[in-house]
Design an enzyme around this catalytic site. Structure first.
Site, PDB file in Angstrom:
ATOM      1  N   ASP A   9       0.863  -1.163   0.000  1.00  0.00           N
ATOM      2  CA  ASP A   9       0.000   0.000   0.000  1.00  0.00           C
ATOM      3  C   ASP A   9       0.913   1.230   0.000  1.00  0.00           C
ATOM      4  O   ASP A   9       2.068   1.155   0.426  1.00  0.00           O
ATOM      5  CB  ASP A   9      -0.882  -0.022   1.250  1.00  0.00           C
ATOM      6  CG  ASP A   9      -1.681   1.236   1.413  1.00  0.00           C
ATOM      7  OD1 ASP A   9      -2.464   1.559   0.509  1.00  0.00           O
ATOM      8  OD2 ASP A   9      -1.507   1.908   2.445  1.00  0.00           O
ATOM      9  N   ALA A  10       0.397   2.358  -0.466  1.00  0.00           N
ATOM     10  CA  ALA A  10       1.244   3.551  -0.576  1.00  0.00           C
ATOM     11  C   ALA A  10       1.108   4.484   0.621  1.00  0.00           C
ATOM     12  O   ALA A  10       2.066   4.701   1.381  1.00  0.00           O
ATOM     13  CB  ALA A  10       0.915   4.302  -1.870  1.00  0.00           C
ATOM     14  N   TYR A  11      -0.081   5.038   0.819  1.00  0.00           N
ATOM     15  CA  TYR A  11      -0.270   6.130   1.775  1.00  0.00           C
ATOM     16  C   TYR A  11      -0.381   5.608   3.204  1.00  0.00           C
ATOM     17  O   TYR A  11      -1.257   4.828   3.531  1.00  0.00           O
ATOM     18  CB  TYR A  11      -1.504   6.942   1.388  1.00  0.00           C
ATOM     19  CG  TYR A  11      -1.333   7.574   0.021  1.00  0.00           C
ATOM     20  CD1 TYR A  11      -0.455   8.638  -0.160  1.00  0.00           C
ATOM     21  CD2 TYR A  11      -1.990   7.066  -1.097  1.00  0.00           C
ATOM     22  CE1 TYR A  11      -0.262   9.203  -1.412  1.00  0.00           C
ATOM     23  CE2 TYR A  11      -1.799   7.634  -2.353  1.00  0.00           C
ATOM     24  CZ  TYR A  11      -0.937   8.694  -2.503  1.00  0.00           C
ATOM     25  OH  TYR A  11      -0.740   9.237  -3.749  1.00  0.00           O
ATOM     26  N   ARG A  45      -7.007  12.284   7.233  1.00  0.00           N
ATOM     27  CA  ARG A  45      -6.817  10.879   6.861  1.00  0.00           C
ATOM     28  C   ARG A  45      -8.074  10.049   7.117  1.00  0.00           C
ATOM     29  O   ARG A  45      -8.473   9.224   6.276  1.00  0.00           O
ATOM     30  CB  ARG A  45      -5.637  10.296   7.642  1.00  0.00           C
ATOM     31  CG  ARG A  45      -5.361   8.821   7.382  1.00  0.00           C
ATOM     32  CD  ARG A  45      -5.056   8.553   5.922  1.00  0.00           C
ATOM     33  NE  ARG A  45      -4.566   7.199   5.718  1.00  0.00           N
ATOM     34  CZ  ARG A  45      -4.455   6.624   4.528  1.00  0.00           C
ATOM     35  NH1 ARG A  45      -4.810   7.271   3.432  1.00  0.00           N
ATOM     36  NH2 ARG A  45      -3.981   5.396   4.422  1.00  0.00           N
ATOM     37  N   SER A 121      -2.504   0.733  -4.782  1.00  0.00           N
ATOM     38  CA  SER A 121      -2.984   1.871  -3.999  1.00  0.00           C
ATOM     39  C   SER A 121      -4.297   2.430  -4.519  1.00  0.00           C
ATOM     40  O   SER A 121      -4.605   2.360  -5.707  1.00  0.00           O
ATOM     41  CB  SER A 121      -1.920   2.974  -4.036  1.00  0.00           C
ATOM     42  OG  SER A 121      -2.386   4.167  -3.443  1.00  0.00           O
ATOM     43  N   ASN A 122      -5.029   3.054  -3.592  1.00  0.00           N
ATOM     44  CA  ASN A 122      -6.194   3.849  -3.958  1.00  0.00           C
ATOM     45  C   ASN A 122      -5.822   5.095  -4.738  1.00  0.00           C
ATOM     46  O   ASN A 122      -6.674   5.708  -5.389  1.00  0.00           O
ATOM     47  CB  ASN A 122      -6.959   4.280  -2.697  1.00  0.00           C
ATOM     48  CG  ASN A 122      -7.837   3.189  -2.123  1.00  0.00           C
ATOM     49  OD1 ASN A 122      -8.234   2.256  -2.809  1.00  0.00           O
ATOM     50  ND2 ASN A 122      -8.138   3.310  -0.840  1.00  0.00           N
TER      51      ASN A 122
END
Length: 228
Positions: A9-11, A45, A121-122
């Site tokens: 995942d990225a964030y 977030r 990722s989203n």
């Protein structure tokens, strides 16, 4: 099955989602954020994630940049901060989010061990490219996969399906790594071996599936992969 593909995942996992608010609060002209940046970052977030879940359920998809802006607008209103210049600066900083310090060496170690690596990722393709370029980690990633290819946010199985297509691998060969407990749990239910990067020391989510491993950060991940 042996792990030969490591997907992130990225964030919040590779990129620090609190960095934009923290950095803006230290800049001249945005002193009003100094005492509230942690609350703004948290609310931003939380709303960002909530809006992805709601849109996935209702089928009203928009890209992650809009969701990110919508979440920020809510957080700023909640903090009684209405400066358009502050909003613009926060969005600009989010585009170039800072990577966690251990990320480059961790990815380099995985590549040295001949593991395929990628992001799932989203984030929109443009957002992800901005963050990857800013962090200087593009050469350490084989694929950067965005949910825009399937038009729905995590935890839809359509998102996790993207990995096998991009990497020509089986789910059992994949280690999926996320800082979101719900994401690691959903990916475990999908069939991946999963790691929850629990940077905040949060309780385990009460869901049907639980991640296989829990780490406080990414520094020990190459050693974990080597033991699987």
């Amino acid at each position: 099955m042996p792990i030969d593909t490591c997907i992130f995942d990225a964030y919040g996992t590779l990129f620090d989602v609190t960095a934009a608010a923290r950095e803006a609060a230290a800049e001249d002209g945005f002193e009003a954020l100094a005492d509230t940046w942690q609350t703004v970052a948290r609310d931003w977030r939380e709303k960002q994630l909530q809006y992805t879940w709601l849109r996935a359920v209702t089928g009203e998809h928009v890209d992650f940049w809009q969701v990110t802006g919508d979440g920020l607008d809510w957080a700023l209103e909640a903090a009684d901060l209405s400066d358009p210049k502050l909003r613009d600066r926060l969005m600009q900083l989010y585009w170039d989010l800072t990577a966690y310090p251990e990320v480059p060496d961790m990815l380099g170690a995985l590549k040295d061990a001949h593991k395929a690596t990628g992001i799932l990722s989203n984030g929109s393709p443009e957002m992800l490219q901005g963050a990857v370029t800013s962090a200087g980690i593009g050469r350490l990633l084989d694929h950067v996969l965005s949910v825009e290819s399937v038009g729905v946010f995590k935890p839809s199985s359509k998102v996790y399906d993207m990995v096998s297509r991009a990497f020509a691998c089986e789910a059992g060969n994949v280690l999926f790594v996320s800082s979101n407990g719900w994401d690691a749990a959903a990916a475990k239910g999908y069939g991946f071996t999963t790691v929850w990067v629990n940077r905040q020391g949060l309780p385990m989510d009460r869901l049907d599936h639980r991640p296989d491993h829990v780490l406080p950060d990414l520094s020990s991940l190459p050693a974990l992969v080597g033991s699987l």
